[in-house]
Design a protein around this motif. Structure first.
Motif, PDB file in Angstrom:
ATOM      1  N   UNK A  64      33.491 -77.109  89.795  1.00  0.00           N
ATOM      2  CA  UNK A  64      34.040 -76.396  90.119  1.00  0.00           C
ATOM      3  C   UNK A  64      34.124 -75.157  88.649  1.00  0.00           C
ATOM      4  N   UNK A  65      34.437 -74.443  89.218  1.00  0.00           N
ATOM      5  CA  UNK A  65      34.690 -73.338  88.466  1.00  0.00           C
ATOM      6  C   UNK A  65      35.973 -72.501  87.567  1.00  0.00           C
ATOM      7  N   UNK A  66      36.253 -71.998  86.441  1.00  0.00           N
ATOM      8  CA  UNK A  66      37.194 -71.265  86.042  1.00  0.00           C
ATOM      9  C   UNK A  66      37.156 -70.415  84.732  1.00  0.00           C
ATOM     10  N   UNK A  67      37.999 -69.798  84.895  1.00  0.00           N
ATOM     11  CA  UNK A  67      37.488 -68.861  83.497  1.00  0.00           C
ATOM     12  C   UNK A  67      36.713 -67.626  84.002  1.00  0.00           C
ATOM     13  N   UNK A  68      35.965 -66.782  82.547  1.00  0.00           N
ATOM     14  CA  UNK A  68      34.757 -66.402  83.589  1.00  0.00           C
ATOM     15  C   UNK A  68      33.793 -66.772  83.791  1.00  0.00           C
ATOM     16  N   UNK A  69      33.290 -66.122  84.705  1.00  0.00           N
ATOM     17  CA  UNK A  69      31.901 -66.240  85.213  1.00  0.00           C
ATOM     18  C   UNK A  69      30.478 -65.197  85.504  1.00  0.00           C
ATOM     19  N   UNK A  70      29.767 -65.509  85.001  1.00  0.00           N
ATOM     20  CA  UNK A  70      28.588 -64.165  85.051  1.00  0.00           C
ATOM     21  C   UNK A  70      27.990 -64.623  86.471  1.00  0.00           C
ATOM     22  N   UNK A  71      28.040 -63.480  86.889  1.00  0.00           N
ATOM     23  CA  UNK A  71      26.620 -63.257  88.239  1.00  0.00           C
ATOM     24  C   UNK A  71      25.817 -62.239  88.046  1.00  0.00           C
ATOM     25  N   UNK A  72      24.137 -63.461  87.508  1.00  0.00           N
ATOM     26  CA  UNK A  72      23.988 -62.065  87.029  1.00  0.00           C
ATOM     27  C   UNK A  72      22.275 -62.270  87.656  1.00  0.00           C
ATOM     28  N   UNK A  73      22.153 -62.061  88.414  1.00  0.00           N
ATOM     29  CA  UNK A  73      21.834 -62.735  89.733  1.00  0.00           C
ATOM     30  C   UNK A  73      22.463 -63.499  91.073  1.00  0.00           C
ATOM     31  N   UNK A  74      21.266 -63.234  92.607  1.00  0.00           N
ATOM     32  CA  UNK A  74      22.258 -63.627  92.947  1.00  0.00           C
ATOM     33  C   UNK A  74      22.045 -65.536  92.873  1.00  0.00           C
ATOM     34  N   UNK A  75      23.535 -66.110  93.501  1.00  0.00           N
ATOM     35  CA  UNK A  75      23.437 -67.148  93.628  1.00  0.00           C
ATOM     36  C   UNK A  75      23.434 -67.658  95.543  1.00  0.00           C
ATOM     37  N   UNK A  76      22.609 -68.991  95.432  1.00  0.00           N
ATOM     38  CA  UNK A  76      22.382 -69.631  96.505  1.00  0.00           C
ATOM     39  C   UNK A  76      23.440 -71.103  96.239  1.00  0.00           C
ATOM     40  N   UNK A  77      24.415 -71.036  96.865  1.00  0.00           N
ATOM     41  CA  UNK A  77      25.069 -71.919  97.448  1.00  0.00           C
ATOM     42  C   UNK A  77      24.510 -72.558  98.465  1.00  0.00           C
ATOM     43  N   UNK A  78      23.935 -73.535  98.024  1.00  0.00           N
ATOM     44  CA  UNK A  78      22.628 -75.011  98.937  1.00  0.00           C
ATOM     45  C   UNK A  78      23.664 -75.883 100.029  1.00  0.00           C
ATOM     46  N   UNK A  79      22.946 -75.907 101.576  1.00  0.00           N
ATOM     47  CA  UNK A  79      23.458 -76.473 102.530  1.00  0.00           C
ATOM     48  C   UNK A  79      24.337 -77.710 101.667  1.00  0.00           C
ATOM     49  N   UNK A  80      25.939 -78.175 102.288  1.00  0.00           N
ATOM     50  CA  UNK A  80      26.571 -79.069 102.111  1.00  0.00           C
ATOM     51  C   UNK A  80      26.892 -79.395 100.592  1.00  0.00           C
ATOM     52  N   UNK A  81      27.144 -78.236 100.490  1.00  0.00           N
ATOM     53  CA  UNK A  81      27.911 -77.999  98.748  1.00  0.00           C
ATOM     54  C   UNK A  81      28.749 -77.193  98.449  1.00  0.00           C
ATOM     55  N   UNK A  82      29.837 -77.552  98.215  1.00  0.00           N
ATOM     56  CA  UNK A  82      30.767 -77.538  97.806  1.00  0.00           C
ATOM     57  C   UNK A  82      31.417 -76.880  96.426  1.00  0.00           C
ATOM     58  N   UNK A  83      31.483 -75.236  96.472  1.00  0.00           N
ATOM     59  CA  UNK A  83      31.951 -74.335  95.052  1.00  0.00           C
ATOM     60  C   UNK A  83      33.323 -74.509  94.748  1.00  0.00           C
ATOM     61  N   UNK A  84      33.982 -74.411  93.904  1.00  0.00           N
ATOM     62  CA  UNK A  84      35.153 -74.518  93.950  1.00  0.00           C
ATOM     63  C   UNK A  84      35.850 -73.374  93.139  1.00  0.00           C
ATOM     64  N   UNK A  85      36.827 -72.410  92.927  1.00  0.00           N
ATOM     65  CA  UNK A  85      36.628 -71.760  91.887  1.00  0.00           C
ATOM     66  C   UNK A  85      38.017 -71.448  92.194  1.00  0.00           C
ATOM     67  N   UNK A  86      38.163 -72.135  90.507  1.00  0.00           N
ATOM     68  CA  UNK A  86      39.870 -71.950  89.986  1.00  0.00           C
ATOM     69  C   UNK A  86      40.818 -70.908  89.658  1.00  0.00           C
ATOM     70  N   UNK A  87      42.242 -70.277  89.962  1.00  0.00           N
ATOM     71  CA  UNK A  87      42.939 -70.235  89.155  1.00  0.00           C
ATOM     72  C   UNK A  87      42.663 -68.540  88.610  1.00  0.00           C
ATOM     73  N   UNK A  88      42.632 -68.315  88.890  1.00  0.00           N
ATOM     74  CA  UNK A  88      42.765 -66.578  87.469  1.00  0.00           C
ATOM     75  C   UNK A  88      41.446 -66.481  86.897  1.00  0.00           C
TER      76      UNK A  88
END
Length: 158
Positions: A36-60
């Motif tokens: 689970x991610x919140x706040x400021x999130x840096x994407x500095x290159x490709x990001x691969x979310x693997x099969x079977x993995x759940x990523x949540x991004x919270x409000x704001x």
């Protein structure tokens, strides 16, 4: 993708520094477990979310796009041609698992509005949902992306 011992420690220290010393988080090149991610999130290159993995991004939350570099390619066959889904030199979020973005009216989530160097324009690839990947966007603004959200293969988006 095999993670070597050196790569593991690099990712570990990157997580530790970003969590302990700063008020933002740096996405790794590969997400291998639910998170689970919140706040400021840096994407500095490709990001691969693997099969079977759940990523949540919270409000704001805000995705801050860093330097134009990519870490790998995902080739998909379209007709007789092979297409690189990861746009060359444009950081791309590649989803084979599940991405749930939970923005609210009061606190929407911004993906790609903010940049490390303050430059505007097309600066990142966008979100490529491939394989059996799933994406759920609520009160989310995808901005300054080459293709916004790309659904391929058997992927689903809501």
């Amino acid at each position: 993708m095999t993670i070597t011992k050196n790569k593991f420690w690099t990712i570990f220290f990157l997580f530790a520094y970003s969590k302990l010393l700063f008020s933002y988080f740096v996405l790794p090149s590969e997400v291998t477990k639910d998170v689970v991610f919140k706040g400021d999130i840096y994407l500095l290159g490709d990001c691969h979310i693997n099969r079977g993995v759940r990523v949540r991004i919270l409000p704001g939350a805000k995705f801050i796009i860093g330097d134009e570099r990519s870490s790998f390619k995902i080739l998909k066959k379209i007709g007789k041609r092979q297409i690189n889904v990861a746009i060359d030199k444009k950081p791309t979020l590649i989803v084979e698992g599940e991405l749930v973005v939970e923005g609210s009216e009061e606190l929407p989530v911004f993906l790609g509005r903010y940049f490390e160097k303050g430059v505007s324009g097309i600066r990142w690839g966008g979100i490529a949902v491939v394989g059996d990947g799933k994406i759920y966007l609520e009160n989310t603004k995808v901005e300054n992306a080459f293709f916004g959200v790309l659904l391929g293969d058997n992927s689903q988006g809501i």
